[in-house]
Motif scaffolding. Structure first.
Motif, PDB file in Angstrom:
ATOM      1  N   THR A  62       0.828  -1.206   0.000  1.00 16.27           N
ATOM      2  CA  THR A  62       0.000   0.000   0.000  1.00 16.27           C
ATOM      3  C   THR A  62       0.861   1.254   0.000  1.00 16.27           C
ATOM      4  N   HIS A  63       1.907   1.260   0.817  1.00 16.63           N
ATOM      5  CA  HIS A  63       2.826   2.410   0.867  1.00 16.63           C
ATOM      6  C   HIS A  63       3.470   2.637  -0.497  1.00 16.63           C
ATOM      7  N   ALA A  64       3.949   1.556  -1.098  1.00 20.00           N
ATOM      8  CA  ALA A  64       4.555   1.672  -2.429  1.00 20.00           C
ATOM      9  C   ALA A  64       3.522   2.121  -3.461  1.00 20.00           C
ATOM     10  N   GLY A  65       2.278   1.698  -3.293  1.00 20.05           N
ATOM     11  CA  GLY A  65       1.206   2.113  -4.198  1.00 20.05           C
ATOM     12  C   GLY A  65       0.885   3.592  -4.054  1.00 20.05           C
ATOM     13  N   GLU A  66       0.907   4.097  -2.821  1.00 14.42           N
ATOM     14  CA  GLU A  66       0.669   5.527  -2.610  1.00 14.42           C
ATOM     15  C   GLU A  66       1.789   6.365  -3.236  1.00 14.42           C
ATOM     16  N   TRP A  67       3.019   5.873  -3.127  1.00 13.74           N
ATOM     17  CA  TRP A  67       4.152   6.537  -3.762  1.00 13.74           C
ATOM     18  C   TRP A  67       3.937   6.575  -5.277  1.00 13.74           C
ATOM     19  N   LEU A  68       3.526   5.440  -5.841  1.00 13.70           N
ATOM     20  CA  LEU A  68       3.296   5.367  -7.284  1.00 13.70           C
ATOM     21  C   LEU A  68       2.114   6.232  -7.700  1.00 13.70           C
ATOM     22  N   ALA A  82      -6.869   2.791  -5.463  1.00  5.28           N
ATOM     23  CA  ALA A  82      -6.237   3.225  -4.212  1.00  5.28           C
ATOM     24  C   ALA A  82      -7.203   3.083  -3.036  1.00  5.28           C
ATOM     25  N   GLU A  83      -8.454   3.456  -3.245  1.00  6.96           N
ATOM     26  CA  GLU A  83      -9.457   3.318  -2.178  1.00  6.96           C
ATOM     27  C   GLU A  83      -9.651   1.851  -1.793  1.00  6.96           C
ATOM     28  N   LEU A  84      -9.774   0.995  -2.785  1.00  7.23           N
ATOM     29  CA  LEU A  84      -9.951  -0.431  -2.496  1.00  7.23           C
ATOM     30  C   LEU A  84      -8.703  -1.015  -1.826  1.00  7.23           C
ATOM     31  N   GLY A  85      -7.530  -0.571  -2.260  1.00  4.87           N
ATOM     32  CA  GLY A  85      -6.293  -1.066  -1.662  1.00  4.87           C
ATOM     33  C   GLY A  85      -6.229  -0.821  -0.163  1.00  4.87           C
ATOM     34  N   ASP A  86      -6.824   0.277   0.269  1.00  9.75           N
ATOM     35  CA  ASP A  86      -6.829   0.598   1.697  1.00  9.75           C
ATOM     36  C   ASP A  86      -7.753  -0.307   2.507  1.00  9.75           C
ATOM     37  N   THR A  87      -8.560  -1.133   1.863  1.00 10.46           N
ATOM     38  CA  THR A  87      -9.506  -1.993   2.586  1.00 10.46           C
ATOM     39  C   THR A  87      -8.960  -3.375   2.916  1.00 10.46           C
ATOM     40  N   LEU A  88      -7.775  -3.714   2.431  1.00 11.59           N
ATOM     41  CA  LEU A  88      -7.278  -5.081   2.615  1.00 11.59           C
ATOM     42  C   LEU A  88      -6.632  -5.319   3.976  1.00 11.59           C
ATOM     43  N   LEU A  89      -6.057  -4.308   4.585  1.00 15.84           N
ATOM     44  CA  LEU A  89      -5.331  -4.513   5.841  1.00 15.84           C
ATOM     45  C   LEU A  89      -6.194  -5.150   6.938  1.00 15.84           C
ATOM     46  N   PRO A  90      -7.419  -4.698   7.176  1.00 18.12           N
ATOM     47  CA  PRO A  90      -8.223  -5.369   8.213  1.00 18.12           C
ATOM     48  C   PRO A  90      -8.487  -6.845   7.904  1.00 18.12           C
ATOM     49  N   TRP A  91      -8.675  -7.176   6.639  1.00 16.12           N
ATOM     50  CA  TRP A  91      -8.894  -8.574   6.268  1.00 16.12           C
ATOM     51  C   TRP A  91      -7.630  -9.406   6.516  1.00 16.12           C
ATOM     52  N   ASP A 154      -8.453  -6.458  -9.727  1.00 21.01           N
ATOM     53  CA  ASP A 154      -9.216  -6.112 -10.923  1.00 21.01           C
ATOM     54  C   ASP A 154      -9.217  -4.603 -11.147  1.00 21.01           C
ATOM     55  N   SER A 155      -9.407  -3.839 -10.081  1.00 21.39           N
ATOM     56  CA  SER A 155      -9.414  -2.379 -10.242  1.00 21.39           C
ATOM     57  C   SER A 155      -8.042  -1.863 -10.655  1.00 21.39           C
ATOM     58  N   GLY A 156      -6.978  -2.505 -10.162  1.00 18.97           N
ATOM     59  CA  GLY A 156      -5.627  -2.109 -10.571  1.00 18.97           C
ATOM     60  C   GLY A 156      -5.369  -2.426 -12.028  1.00 18.97           C
ATOM     61  N   ALA A 157      -5.817  -3.587 -12.464  1.00 19.43           N
ATOM     62  CA  ALA A 157      -5.664  -3.948 -13.877  1.00 19.43           C
ATOM     63  C   ALA A 157      -6.453  -2.990 -14.763  1.00 19.43           C
ATOM     64  N   GLN A 158      -7.661  -2.634 -14.333  1.00 17.36           N
ATOM     65  CA  GLN A 158      -8.456  -1.665 -15.094  1.00 17.36           C
ATOM     66  C   GLN A 158      -7.733  -0.319 -15.166  1.00 17.36           C
ATOM     67  N   ALA A 159      -7.148   0.102 -14.041  1.00 14.14           N
ATOM     68  CA  ALA A 159      -6.456   1.397 -14.006  1.00 14.14           C
ATOM     69  C   ALA A 159      -5.252   1.406 -14.945  1.00 14.14           C
ATOM     70  N   VAL A 160      -4.547   0.292 -15.031  1.00 15.48           N
ATOM     71  CA  VAL A 160      -3.349   0.227 -15.871  1.00 15.48           C
ATOM     72  C   VAL A 160      -3.692   0.019 -17.340  1.00 15.48           C
ATOM     73  N   TRP A 161      -4.637  -0.872 -17.625  1.00 19.36           N
ATOM     74  CA  TRP A 161      -4.830  -1.318 -19.000  1.00 19.36           C
ATOM     75  C   TRP A 161      -6.010  -0.699 -19.724  1.00 19.36           C
ATOM     76  N   HIS A 162      -6.948  -0.059 -19.028  1.00 18.24           N
ATOM     77  CA  HIS A 162      -8.111   0.521 -19.691  1.00 18.24           C
ATOM     78  C   HIS A 162      -7.673   1.551 -20.738  1.00 18.24           C
ATOM     79  N   GLY A 163      -7.993   1.269 -21.999  1.00 17.06           N
ATOM     80  CA  GLY A 163      -7.654   2.175 -23.094  1.00 17.06           C
ATOM     81  C   GLY A 163      -6.182   2.191 -23.464  1.00 17.06           C
ATOM     82  N   SER A 164      -5.414   1.218 -22.984  1.00 16.61           N
ATOM     83  CA  SER A 164      -3.964   1.223 -23.212  1.00 16.61           C
ATOM     84  C   SER A 164      -3.488   0.237 -24.271  1.00 16.61           C
ATOM     85  N   PHE A 165      -4.409  -0.450 -24.913  1.00 16.20           N
ATOM     86  CA  PHE A 165      -3.982  -1.410 -25.927  1.00 16.20           C
ATOM     87  C   PHE A 165      -5.001  -1.431 -27.055  1.00 16.20           C
ATOM     88  N   SER A 166      -4.564  -1.954 -28.188  1.00 16.71           N
ATOM     89  CA  SER A 166      -5.440  -2.055 -29.350  1.00 16.71           C
ATOM     90  C   SER A 166      -6.099  -3.427 -29.351  1.00 16.71           C
TER      91      SER A 166
END
Length: 177
Positions: A62-68, A82-91, A154-166
């Motif tokens: 999460t820290h590395a993700g916030e930096w990125l 980023a919002e979803l990433g913050d929900t994993l620590l309690p789990w 899934d949300s991270g993959a969407q953030a990286v790849w949405h609209g990024s390929f043909s």
């Protein structure tokens, strides 16, 4: 708090693989330990150790993700990830607590000799209730943590790849023949 770059790459893109592997693995081990006395005995300290490493890997990632996040163009997909990433620590913490409780249960059972045979998993109604509650909580925490890992990934993959390929191959970029 932790690495932000590894060998010139954002640490998040590498650390995320630790989380994606260890959280579901810890979830599986927690469930096995909670519902199967033989697995609880055989796995021993492995389950809480895997859950502990998974737990520690979550805030590092999460820290590395916030930096990125501060270094990529912001959009709704990145913010959602980023919002979803913050929900994993309690789990992940819940997985560790369940793993530790199962390990303590196994150690106490071994010390008192209450799990010497597969059919003897409880010595009284209090212990039976404790084992049942631990099993139910372990199932809930394991399922929740795996679902969250999926949603975050899934949300991270969407953030990286949405609209990024043909959708069709680009001219001249096919496999060499």
């Amino acid at each position: 708090m932790g690495p932000t770059e590894i060998n010139g790459l954002p640490a998040h893109v590498l650390l995320v693989h630790v989380v994606v592997i260890l959280v579901p693995l810890a979830a599986m081990l927690v469930v096995l330990s909670a519902v199967w006395p033989a697995a609880r005995r055989r796995l021993g300290v492995i389950t809480p150790l895997v859950a502990l490493v998974a737990l520690v890997s979550v805030p590092l990632t999460t820290h590395a993700g916030e930096w990125l996040e501060a270094r990529v163009p912001s959009n709704e997909l990145v913010r959602r990830h980023a919002e979803l990433g913050d929900t994993l620590l309690p789990w992940a913490a819940g997985l560790f607590v369940a793993a530790a409780a199962s390990w303590v249960l196994a150690r106490r059972s071994a010390a008192t000799g209450t799990e010497t045979a597969p059919a003897r998993t409880a010595t009284g109604p209090g212990r039976t209730v404790l084992v049942a509650v631990l099993a139910v909580l372990s199932l809930v925490v394991a399922a929740g943590s795996v679902v969250q890992v999926y949603r975050i990934g899934d949300s991270g993959a969407q953030a990286v790849w949405h609209g990024s390929f043909s959708r069709t191959p680009l001219p001249g970029d096919g496999p060499a023949r």
